[in-house]
Design a protein around this motif. Structure first.
Motif, PDB file in Angstrom:
ATOM      1  N   ARG A   8       0.832  -1.200   0.000  1.00  0.00           N
ATOM      2  CA  ARG A   8       0.000   0.000   0.000  1.00  0.00           C
ATOM      3  C   ARG A   8       0.871   1.257   0.000  1.00  0.00           C
ATOM      4  N   VAL A   9       1.969   1.216   0.760  1.00  0.00           N
ATOM      5  CA  VAL A   9       2.915   2.345   0.765  1.00  0.00           C
ATOM      6  C   VAL A   9       3.497   2.523  -0.632  1.00  0.00           C
ATOM      7  N   TYR A  10       3.949   1.430  -1.239  1.00  0.00           N
ATOM      8  CA  TYR A  10       4.563   1.507  -2.569  1.00  0.00           C
ATOM      9  C   TYR A  10       3.574   2.029  -3.607  1.00  0.00           C
ATOM     10  N   ALA A  11       2.306   1.682  -3.462  1.00  0.00           N
ATOM     11  CA  ALA A  11       1.284   2.161  -4.406  1.00  0.00           C
ATOM     12  C   ALA A  11       1.168   3.686  -4.354  1.00  0.00           C
ATOM     13  N   VAL A  12       1.429   4.267  -3.193  1.00  0.00           N
ATOM     14  CA  VAL A  12       1.430   5.735  -3.069  1.00  0.00           C
ATOM     15  C   VAL A  12       2.737   6.301  -3.630  1.00  0.00           C
ATOM     16  N   VAL A  13       3.851   5.714  -3.250  1.00  0.00           N
ATOM     17  CA  VAL A  13       5.164   6.251  -3.607  1.00  0.00           C
ATOM     18  C   VAL A  13       5.359   6.295  -5.122  1.00  0.00           C
ATOM     19  N   VAL A  14       4.874   5.312  -5.833  1.00  0.00           N
ATOM     20  CA  VAL A  14       5.066   5.321  -7.294  1.00  0.00           C
ATOM     21  C   VAL A  14       4.290   6.456  -7.963  1.00  0.00           C
ATOM     22  N   GLN A  15       3.393   7.094  -7.234  1.00  0.00           N
ATOM     23  CA  GLN A  15       2.618   8.197  -7.801  1.00  0.00           C
ATOM     24  C   GLN A  15       3.225   9.574  -7.519  1.00  0.00           C
ATOM     25  N   ILE A  16       4.292   9.622  -6.717  1.00  0.00           N
ATOM     26  CA  ILE A  16       4.946  10.900  -6.437  1.00  0.00           C
ATOM     27  C   ILE A  16       5.618  11.366  -7.722  1.00  0.00           C
ATOM     28  N   PRO A  17       5.268  12.539  -8.211  1.00  0.00           N
ATOM     29  CA  PRO A  17       5.876  13.013  -9.467  1.00  0.00           C
ATOM     30  C   PRO A  17       7.372  13.297  -9.312  1.00  0.00           C
ATOM     31  N   ALA A  18       8.096  13.127 -10.375  1.00  0.00           N
ATOM     32  CA  ALA A  18       9.512  13.498 -10.388  1.00  0.00           C
ATOM     33  C   ALA A  18       9.630  14.971 -10.033  1.00  0.00           C
ATOM     34  N   GLY A  19      10.638  15.296  -9.257  1.00  0.00           N
ATOM     35  CA  GLY A  19      10.846  16.680  -8.857  1.00  0.00           C
ATOM     36  C   GLY A  19      10.053  17.093  -7.632  1.00  0.00           C
ATOM     37  N   ARG A  20       9.354  16.146  -7.031  1.00  0.00           N
ATOM     38  CA  ARG A  20       8.549  16.408  -5.828  1.00  0.00           C
ATOM     39  C   ARG A  20       8.959  15.409  -4.750  1.00  0.00           C
ATOM     40  N   VAL A  21       8.677  15.733  -3.503  1.00  0.00           N
ATOM     41  CA  VAL A  21       8.948  14.836  -2.386  1.00  0.00           C
ATOM     42  C   VAL A  21       7.739  14.809  -1.462  1.00  0.00           C
ATOM     43  N   THR A  22       7.662  13.765  -0.671  1.00  0.00           N
ATOM     44  CA  THR A  22       6.663  13.692   0.390  1.00  0.00           C
ATOM     45  C   THR A  22       7.370  13.150   1.621  1.00  0.00           C
ATOM     46  N   CYS A  23       6.634  13.002   2.711  1.00  0.00           N
ATOM     47  CA  CYS A  23       7.250  12.499   3.938  1.00  0.00           C
ATOM     48  C   CYS A  23       6.515  11.253   4.429  1.00  0.00           C
ATOM     49  N   VAL A  99       8.131  22.008  -3.034  1.00  0.00           N
ATOM     50  CA  VAL A  99       8.256  20.725  -3.735  1.00  0.00           C
ATOM     51  C   VAL A  99       7.525  19.598  -3.007  1.00  0.00           C
ATOM     52  N   PHE A 100       6.912  19.936  -1.861  1.00  0.00           N
ATOM     53  CA  PHE A 100       6.206  18.905  -1.092  1.00  0.00           C
ATOM     54  C   PHE A 100       4.940  18.463  -1.817  1.00  0.00           C
ATOM     55  N   TRP A 101       4.761  17.159  -1.906  1.00  0.00           N
ATOM     56  CA  TRP A 101       3.603  16.540  -2.550  1.00  0.00           C
ATOM     57  C   TRP A 101       2.819  15.822  -1.462  1.00  0.00           C
ATOM     58  N   ASP A 102       1.590  16.244  -1.242  1.00  0.00           N
ATOM     59  CA  ASP A 102       0.759  15.677  -0.176  1.00  0.00           C
ATOM     60  C   ASP A 102      -0.249  14.704  -0.782  1.00  0.00           C
ATOM     61  N   PRO A 103      -0.085  13.408  -0.537  1.00  0.00           N
ATOM     62  CA  PRO A 103      -1.015  12.442  -1.131  1.00  0.00           C
ATOM     63  C   PRO A 103      -2.457  12.650  -0.690  1.00  0.00           C
ATOM     64  N   VAL A 104      -2.672  13.204   0.490  1.00  0.00           N
ATOM     65  CA  VAL A 104      -4.033  13.454   0.966  1.00  0.00           C
ATOM     66  C   VAL A 104      -4.728  14.456   0.035  1.00  0.00           C
ATOM     67  N   LYS A 105      -3.971  15.421  -0.466  1.00  0.00           N
ATOM     68  CA  LYS A 105      -4.522  16.444  -1.351  1.00  0.00           C
ATOM     69  C   LYS A 105      -4.470  16.036  -2.821  1.00  0.00           C
ATOM     70  N   GLU A 106      -3.492  15.226  -3.195  1.00  0.00           N
ATOM     71  CA  GLU A 106      -3.240  14.922  -4.601  1.00  0.00           C
ATOM     72  C   GLU A 106      -3.906  13.647  -5.105  1.00  0.00           C
ATOM     73  N   LEU A 107      -4.211  12.721  -4.202  1.00  0.00           N
ATOM     74  CA  LEU A 107      -4.792  11.445  -4.627  1.00  0.00           C
ATOM     75  C   LEU A 107      -6.240  11.335  -4.169  1.00  0.00           C
ATOM     76  N   PRO A 108      -7.029  10.534  -4.866  1.00  0.00           N
ATOM     77  CA  PRO A 108      -8.415  10.337  -4.412  1.00  0.00           C
ATOM     78  C   PRO A 108      -8.440   9.621  -3.068  1.00  0.00           C
ATOM     79  N   PRO A 109      -9.444   9.874  -2.275  1.00  0.00           N
ATOM     80  CA  PRO A 109      -9.539   9.206  -0.966  1.00  0.00           C
ATOM     81  C   PRO A 109      -9.606   7.689  -1.116  1.00  0.00           C
ATOM     82  N   LEU A 110      -9.013   7.002  -0.164  1.00  0.00           N
ATOM     83  CA  LEU A 110      -9.104   5.544  -0.143  1.00  0.00           C
ATOM     84  C   LEU A 110     -10.471   5.139   0.366  1.00  0.00           C
ATOM     85  N   GLU A 111     -10.940   4.042  -0.123  1.00  0.00           N
ATOM     86  CA  GLU A 111     -12.275   3.576   0.331  1.00  0.00           C
ATOM     87  C   GLU A 111     -12.138   2.506   1.359  1.00  0.00           C
TER      88      GLU A 111
END
Length: 111
Positions: A8-23, A99-111
């Motif tokens: 599940r973590v990897y499924a998020v990480v592969v969506q981080i765009p190049a040139g951006r980071v998350t925590c 450069v911060f990429w927030d998956p909560v804001k950038e990805l659709p909510p998990l069901e």
């Protein structure tokens, strides 16, 4: 169970765009487990032999390259990020908020 969480973590990480980071904590929050940032770190540590996972894009909440010792060579994590246009000084992402990429804001909510 850890494998499922890691996937599940990897499924998020592969969506981080190049040139951006998350925590770690942002990934944990997106997965609905806000207190599991350390487990996200364990998943990233296990990703060092998975070239399809851009683990260099996951840093700590202050932009520090805390996972750098899991990459081959002393500066590989920084070099990978710099090759994507992320500025690094003293093992810290510069202009972190920009450069911060927030998956909560950038990805659709998990069901």
């Amino acid at each position: 169970m850890a494998g499922d969480f890691f996937d599940r973590v990897y499924a998020v990480v592969v969506q981080i765009p190049a040139g951006r980071v998350t925590c770690y904590g942002a990934i944990a929050a997106y997965l609905g487990t806000p207190r599991s940032s350390r487990a996200v770190g364990y998943a990233m540590n296990a990703a060092h032999n998975k070239p399809e996972i851009p683990a260099q894009r996951v840093v700590n909440r202050k932009g520090l390259l805390t996972g750098k010792h899991h990459f081959q060579g002393t500066n590989l994590m920084a070099q990978l990020l710099e090759s994507e246009g992320v500025r690094i000084i003293n093992d810290q992402v510069q202009d972190f908020n920009e450069v911060f990429w927030d998956p909560v804001k950038e990805l659709p909510p998990l069901e």
